[in-house]
Design a protein around this motif. Structure first.
Motif, PDB file in Angstrom:
ATOM      1  N   ASN A   1       0.843  -1.200   0.000  1.00  9.82           N
ATOM      2  CA  ASN A   1       0.000   0.000   0.000  1.00  9.82           C
ATOM      3  C   ASN A   1       0.884   1.258   0.000  1.00  9.82           C
ATOM      4  N   HIS A   2       0.254   2.391  -0.286  1.00 12.80           N
ATOM      5  CA  HIS A   2       1.018   3.643  -0.339  1.00 12.80           C
ATOM      6  C   HIS A   2       1.192   4.285   1.032  1.00 12.80           C
ATOM      7  N   ALA A   3       0.406   3.869   2.062  1.00 14.28           N
ATOM      8  CA  ALA A   3       0.503   4.489   3.392  1.00 14.28           C
ATOM      9  C   ALA A   3       0.209   3.438   4.455  1.00 14.28           C
ATOM     10  N   TYR A   4       0.978   3.473   5.544  1.00 16.78           N
ATOM     11  CA  TYR A   4       0.813   2.530   6.662  1.00 16.78           C
ATOM     12  C   TYR A   4       0.753   3.322   7.965  1.00 16.78           C
ATOM     13  N   LEU A   5       0.013   2.745   8.928  1.00 19.41           N
ATOM     14  CA  LEU A   5      -0.068   3.321  10.266  1.00 19.41           C
ATOM     15  C   LEU A   5       0.308   2.234  11.261  1.00 19.41           C
ATOM     16  N   PHE A   6       1.449   2.432  11.954  1.00 21.23           N
ATOM     17  CA  PHE A   6       1.914   1.505  12.975  1.00 21.23           C
ATOM     18  C   PHE A   6       1.608   2.118  14.351  1.00 21.23           C
ATOM     19  N   SER A   7       0.868   1.400  15.172  1.00 19.97           N
ATOM     20  CA  SER A   7       0.511   1.918  16.504  1.00 19.97           C
ATOM     21  C   SER A   7       0.794   0.854  17.551  1.00 19.97           C
TER      22      SER A   7
ATOM     23  N   PHE B   1      11.857   3.949  -4.154  1.00 12.23           N
ATOM     24  CA  PHE B   1      10.785   4.754  -3.573  1.00 12.23           C
ATOM     25  C   PHE B   1      11.391   5.839  -2.698  1.00 12.23           C
ATOM     26  N   LYS B   2      10.648   6.942  -2.593  1.00 11.10           N
ATOM     27  CA  LYS B   2      10.942   7.961  -1.584  1.00 11.10           C
ATOM     28  C   LYS B   2       9.963   7.720  -0.430  1.00 11.10           C
ATOM     29  N   ILE B   3      10.507   7.377   0.737  1.00 12.00           N
ATOM     30  CA  ILE B   3       9.699   6.927   1.884  1.00 12.00           C
ATOM     31  C   ILE B   3       9.805   7.967   2.993  1.00 12.00           C
ATOM     32  N   PHE B   4       8.631   8.392   3.491  1.00  7.98           N
ATOM     33  CA  PHE B   4       8.572   9.336   4.606  1.00  7.98           C
ATOM     34  C   PHE B   4       8.063   8.592   5.847  1.00  7.98           C
ATOM     35  N   ILE B   5       8.882   8.589   6.916  1.00  8.07           N
ATOM     36  CA  ILE B   5       8.517   7.962   8.199  1.00  8.07           C
ATOM     37  C   ILE B   5       8.237   9.082   9.192  1.00  8.07           C
ATOM     38  N   LEU B   6       6.974   9.193   9.630  1.00  5.27           N
ATOM     39  CA  LEU B   6       6.580  10.218  10.598  1.00  5.27           C
ATOM     40  C   LEU B   6       6.434   9.566  11.971  1.00  5.27           C
ATOM     41  N   ASP B   7       7.426   9.777  12.828  1.00  2.27           N
ATOM     42  CA  ASP B   7       7.402   9.217  14.178  1.00  2.27           C
ATOM     43  C   ASP B   7       6.601  10.128  15.109  1.00  2.27           C
ATOM     44  N   GLU B   8       5.899   9.522  16.064  1.00 10.14           N
ATOM     45  CA  GLU B   8       5.005  10.240  16.993  1.00 10.14           C
ATOM     46  C   GLU B   8       3.985  11.070  16.197  1.00 10.14           C
ATOM     47  N   ALA B   9       3.314  10.399  15.298  1.00 15.08           N
ATOM     48  CA  ALA B   9       2.405  11.097  14.380  1.00 15.08           C
ATOM     49  C   ALA B   9       1.221  11.722  15.105  1.00 15.08           C
TER      50      ALA B   9
ATOM     51  N   VAL C   1      -1.467  12.433   0.973  1.00 14.88           N
ATOM     52  CA  VAL C   1      -1.561  11.079   1.544  1.00 14.88           C
ATOM     53  C   VAL C   1      -2.631  10.287   0.813  1.00 14.88           C
ATOM     54  N   GLU C   2      -3.689  10.985   0.374  1.00 15.34           N
ATOM     55  CA  GLU C   2      -4.753  10.287  -0.325  1.00 15.34           C
ATOM     56  C   GLU C   2      -4.335   9.884  -1.735  1.00 15.34           C
ATOM     57  N   GLU C   3      -3.666  10.768  -2.466  1.00 14.19           N
ATOM     58  CA  GLU C   3      -3.255  10.489  -3.849  1.00 14.19           C
ATOM     59  C   GLU C   3      -1.781  10.859  -4.034  1.00 14.19           C
ATOM     60  N   PRO C   4      -0.882  10.054  -3.461  1.00 13.03           N
ATOM     61  CA  PRO C   4       0.554  10.395  -3.597  1.00 13.03           C
ATOM     62  C   PRO C   4       1.080   9.984  -4.976  1.00 13.03           C
ATOM     63  N   PRO C   5       2.241  10.483  -5.346  1.00 13.31           N
ATOM     64  CA  PRO C   5       2.894  10.010  -6.579  1.00 13.31           C
ATOM     65  C   PRO C   5       3.282   8.543  -6.461  1.00 13.31           C
ATOM     66  N   GLU C   6       3.546   7.902  -7.571  1.00 16.87           N
ATOM     67  CA  GLU C   6       3.841   6.475  -7.577  1.00 16.87           C
ATOM     68  C   GLU C   6       5.100   6.138  -6.782  1.00 16.87           C
ATOM     69  N   HIS C   7       6.029   7.051  -6.670  1.00 17.64           N
ATOM     70  CA  HIS C   7       7.305   6.759  -6.005  1.00 17.64           C
ATOM     71  C   HIS C   7       7.307   7.125  -4.520  1.00 17.64           C
TER      72      HIS C   7
ATOM     73  N   LYS D   1       5.939   6.699  -0.516  1.00 18.84           N
ATOM     74  CA  LYS D   1       5.293   5.857   0.506  1.00 18.84           C
ATOM     75  C   LYS D   1       5.329   6.593   1.843  1.00 18.84           C
ATOM     76  N   PHE D   2       4.234   6.483   2.610  1.00 14.65           N
ATOM     77  CA  PHE D   2       4.146   7.106   3.932  1.00 14.65           C
ATOM     78  C   PHE D   2       4.012   6.015   4.992  1.00 14.65           C
ATOM     79  N   ILE D   3       4.739   6.185   6.090  1.00 14.06           N
ATOM     80  CA  ILE D   3       4.631   5.288   7.242  1.00 14.06           C
ATOM     81  C   ILE D   3       4.484   6.162   8.484  1.00 14.06           C
ATOM     82  N   PHE D   4       3.317   6.068   9.152  1.00 14.43           N
ATOM     83  CA  PHE D   4       3.072   6.818  10.384  1.00 14.43           C
ATOM     84  C   PHE D   4       3.256   5.870  11.575  1.00 14.43           C
ATOM     85  N   ALA D   5       3.997   6.336  12.561  1.00 19.52           N
ATOM     86  CA  ALA D   5       4.207   5.562  13.802  1.00 19.52           C
ATOM     87  C   ALA D   5       3.720   6.391  14.976  1.00 19.52           C
TER      88      ALA D   5
END
Length: 645
Positions: A37-43, A121-129, A144-150, A152-156
Motif C-alpha cells: 500500500n502507499h501508506a501505513y499506520l503503525f501503533s 521509492f521515496k519513503i517518509f517515516i513520521l514518528d510520533e504522528a 496522503v490520499e493520492e501520492p505520486p507512484e514513487h 510511501k508514507f509510514i506513520f508511527a
C-alpha cells in the motif's frame, strides 16, 4: 564508548522481530505478492518495534532485489538503513513532535513531488504522528490520499485515536502489542549469552517484570545491570536493590510467618521494610505477585513449572510447601485483601498504617464475615485436626478400621435387658394382653403378610460419638442439604427444631400439626420428609437416627398426664425404634409404668374418638416400617364397677 543494547541488537529483518507476528506475517506476505500500500499506520506501546518495523519495511522496499520480505543486506540501500548505517537520502524520518504545523506539512508536500535520488521509492517515516495538529494533518490529506507512484508514507504513533479519521482511513493500520514475558525471557537470556554475561537465578524474571513487555525498556534495564556489575556476573542482591523489588528471602519470611500465624514475625518484617526505606506500595505489589504464584502452584500438579517460567526449581518447591500451609481458600482470601489494600494505598498519606492493617486482616480471618472468610476458618480448623483434602461424604461406606472401633465401643457398653414385645390384641378387649419377650424373627412374623420384612439398614459409623450440641450446631447445614435434595421436604422442616438427642434418637418439634403429620407420613419409595432428613443427617454427621416427632405445644413441658421420656427406646425386628405408649393410671397409689399396647391397622378404622384413630395411624406407620417414635397419651378407659366394690 559502548553502544546501548537496544541499538546494538536492533532487528534488521522481520524475522528478527520478536512478539509481533500479527504485523510481520501480513507485511511479508504483501511484500512477496507485490501488494504494498502507499501508506501505513503503525501503533502500539512504546518500545515494541514500530519505528524499527518502519525502517525494515523501507529496506525491503528499496532493496536491490526487492520489493522483498528478506533484504539482502549488501546493496547500498540495505547498508545505509542497517543498524550501523548513516541513513539514506530517499528515506526521510521526521519527528512529528517538532514538525507538526501547517508549514511543516507544506514543506513535506513540496519534497514529495521530487523523484528519489537513487532508490526505487521515496519513503517518509513520521514518528510520533499523534503530535501533528489537525491543521497539519489536513494539509497532508491530499498528498496522503493520492501520492505520486514513487512516494510511501509510514506513520508511527502510540496514540492512534489522536490521528484524524481521514488519515487513518487512507492507511493500512497495524497494531503492535507488548511482548509476552516468556518470549521476552528467552530473548534476554539469548542476549546475555551473546554478551558472555553470567546472570544469577531470579534476576532475569525481575528484569522482564520491570520492562513490562517493552523490548527497549527491558534491554535498557539489563544494560544498566550489566554496566553496574563487577566483572561479567550480574548478582541477585544488586539487581533487587537497583530495581527496587522486595528481596525473595524477605518475601519467603513474611509468607511463612503468615502461613504459621506468627503475628510477631509478620509485624517485625513489616517494620524492617519501613526502616530500610523500601516503598510500601512496591512491597504490596510484590506480595500480591507471590500470592498469585502460590495460587498457581496450589492449582497445578507440576508445581506451576509450566506457568511460572524463569523461577528456580528449589523456589518452586518452597512455594509448594507454602501453598500447603495456607490452603486454597485462605490464599484466595489473602490475595483479595492485598489487592484491595493496593488500591487503597494509591495516594495514601500513611502507607505504613495501611500495610499493617492489611496484615492484621490477613492474620484474623474471623473478622471476615463473608463466605470466603468462613471457608478460610474451616480450612484452618481442618489443618489443625489433620484433615487432608475435602471430607468424604458421610453416606459412603466407612473404612474397616472405624467400623471395628465402633463395634468395640458398642460391645464395651453394658448389655440392656430386652424390653417385652407386646402382641396385638382385639379391638374390643378392655385390657392389653402382655406376652413374653419374643425373638426378633418372631416379631417380624407378626407383621402383615402383604408387607415385606425390611432388613436392618447398614450402620453408618461417625468419626466419634455425636452429641446433641453437634446436632444443634449442624442443624442449618442439615436443612441446606435437605433443601438441595428436595424443596418440599425443606419447606416442611424449615420451622422444625431439634429438642433432644439420645441413643441415636432425635426429638424434633414442629410449630403446627400439619407439619408434624407431613413429617410422619411414610413413603414406600423412600421419598418421605423424614427419610430426606435422615439422609441429610447421615451426610453431615455420619450417624443414622430415629425420630420422635412432636408439636411445639407438646414438646414445651410435660404435663401430669404425660409419661416421662424413656432412657432408651426398644427396637423391633426391622431395627426401627418402638415407642412405649403410656395409658392412664389409677388415681390412688404411686404411678406405675404401663405395658406397651400394640394395635393392628384395623384398630384405626374401628376406633371412633380422635385419640384412638390417631393412635391407630401411628401403629400403621410402625407396621409399614417407618422409623418414628410417637409418644401419645391414651385417654383413660373407665370400667364401670358394681356399687359397693
Amino acid at each position: 564508548m559502548v553502544t546501548a543494547l537496544y541499538r546494538r541488537y536492533r532487528p534488521e529483518t522481520f524475522a528478527e522481530l520478536i512478539g509481533q507476528s500479527q504485523v510481520t506475517d501480513p507485511l511479508r506476505t504483501a511484500l512477496r505478492t507485490d501488494r504494498v500500500n502507499h501508506a501505513y499506520l503503525f501503533s502500539g506501546p512504546r518500545g515494541c518495534g514500530k519505528t524499527t518495523s518502519a525502517r525494515i519495511l523501507a529496506r525491503c522496499l528499496n532493496c536491490a532485489e526487492g520489493p522483498t520480505d528478506t533484504p539482502c543486506g549488501v546493496c547500498p540501500s540495505c547498508v545505509e538503513l542497517s543498524r550501523d548505517g548513516g541513513g539514506s537520502l530517499d528515506v526521510v524520518e521526521i519527528d512529528a513532535a517538532s514538525h507538526n504545523g501547517v508549514d511543516d506539512a507544506r514543506d513535506l508536500r513540496e519534497r514529495a513531488v521530487f523523484a528519489p535520488a537513487r532508490d526505487r521509492f521515496k519513503i517518509f517515516i513520521l514518528d510520533e504522528a499523534h503530535m501533528v495538529t489537525p491543521q497539519g494533518f489536513n494539509a497532508l490529506l491530499k498528498i496522503v490520499e493520492e501520492p505520486p507512484e514513487h512516494v510511501k508514507f509510514i506513520f508511527a504513533t502510540t496514540e492512534p485515536e489522536k490521528v484524524i479519521g481521514t488519515i487513518r482511513s487512507r492507511t493500512h493500520h497495524y497494531p503492535f502489542r507488548l511482548v509476552p514475558p516468556a518470549q521476552m525471557l528467552e530473548y534476554v537470556q539469548h542476549l546475555c549469552d551473546e554478551e558472555k554475561v553470567t546472570v544469577e537465578p531470579g534476576v532475569l524474571p525481575l528484569v522482564v517484570r520491570s520492562g513490562g513487555g517493552s523490548v527497549r525498556d527491558t534491554l535498557s534495564l539489563l544494560d544498566q545491570l550489566i554496566a553496574g556489575s563487577e566483572g561479567t556476573k550480574v548478582e541477585y542482591e544488586r539487581a533487587v536493590a537497583l530495581l527496587g523489588y522486595t528481596h525473595g528471602a524477605l518475601l519467603d519470611e513474611i509468607v511463612d510467618s503468615i502461613g504459621a500465624r506468627d503475628s510477631a514475625a509478620v509485624f517485625s518484617a513489616v517494620d524492617r521494610i519501613i526502616q530500610t526505606g523500601q516503598d510500601p506500595r512496591r512491597f504490596v505489589e510484590d506480595l500480591l505477585e507471590r500470592l498469585r504464584d502460590l495460587i498457581v502452584v496450589a492449582a497445578t500438579n507440576d508445581h506451576g513449572a509450566a506457568v511460572l517460567r524463569g523461577i528456580p526449581a528449589d523456589q518452586l518447591e518452597r512455594m509448594s510447601l507454602q501453598s500447603i500451609n495456607f490452603g486454597q481458600a485462605e490464599l484466595s482470601r489473602a490475595a483479595d485483601i492485598v489487592n484491595a489494600a493496593l488500591t487503597e494505598m494509591t495516594g495514601a498519606t500513611s502507607p505504613r498504617l495501611h500495610l499493617e492493617l492489611m496484615m492484621a486482616r490477613i492474620l484474623v480471618p474471623a473478622s471476615d464475615q463473608t463466605e470466603r472468610g468462613s471457608l478460610a476458618r474451616l480450612e484452618r480448623i481442618e489443618r489443625r485436626m489433620g484433615v487432608e483434602g475435602a471430607a468424604a461424604p458421610a453416606a459412603t461406606a466407612p473404612a474397616a478400621a472405624p467400623v471395628r472401633a465402633a463395634e468395640s465401643v458398642r460391645a464395651a457398653e453394658p448389655a440392656r435387658a430386652p424390653e417385652p414385645v407386646r402382641a396385638a390384641e382385639p379391638v374390643r378387649a378392655p385390657e392389653p394382653v402382655v406376652e413374653k419377650p419374643a425373638a426378633p424373627a418372631a416379631a417380624a412374623v407378626e407383621k402383615p403378610a402383604e408387607q415385606p420384612v425390611e432388613k436392618p439398614a447398614e450402620p453408618v459409623t461417625a468419626a466419634g460419638p455425636v452429641t446433641f450440641a453437634q446436632v444443634k450446631d449442624s442443624w442449618p447445614e442439615i436443612l441446606e442439604v435437605v433443601r438441595s435434595a428436595k424443596l418440599n421436604a425443606w419447606m416442611v422442616l424449615q420451622t422444625a427444631t431439634a429438642r433432644g438427642f439420645q441413643d441415636d434418637v432425635l426429638t424434633v418439634s414442629f410449630v403446627s400439626e400439619n407439619d408434624s403429620n407431613s413429617f410422619k407420613q411414610p413413603n414406600p419409595s423412600g421419598d418421605s420428609v423424614s427419610e430426606h432428613l435422615r439422609k441429610a443427617i447421615v451426610s453431615v454427621l455420619g450417624v443414622r437416627v430415629k425420630f420422635i416427632a412432636r408439636v411445639e405445644a407438646q414438646a414445651s413441658a410435660p404435663s401430669d398426664e404425660q409419661a416421662p421420656e424413656p432412657d432408651a427406646p426398644a427396637t423391633d425386628s426391622s431395627g426401627w425404634a418402638v415407642a412405649s405408649i403410656p395409658e392412664s393410671e389409677p388415681v390412688a397409689g404411686p404411678r406405675q409404668p404401663r405395658p406397651v399396647v400394640r394395635k393392628t391397622a384395623a384398630d384405626a378404622s374401628l376406633d371412633k374418638n380422635g385419640d384412638k384413630a390417631r393412635y391407630g395411624e401411628s401403629v400403621v406407620r410402625e407396621i409399614l416400617g417407618a422409623s418414628f417414635i410417637e409418644e401419645q397419651t391414651v385417654a383413660p378407659r373407665v370400667v364401670p364397677q358394681a356399687e359397693g366394690n
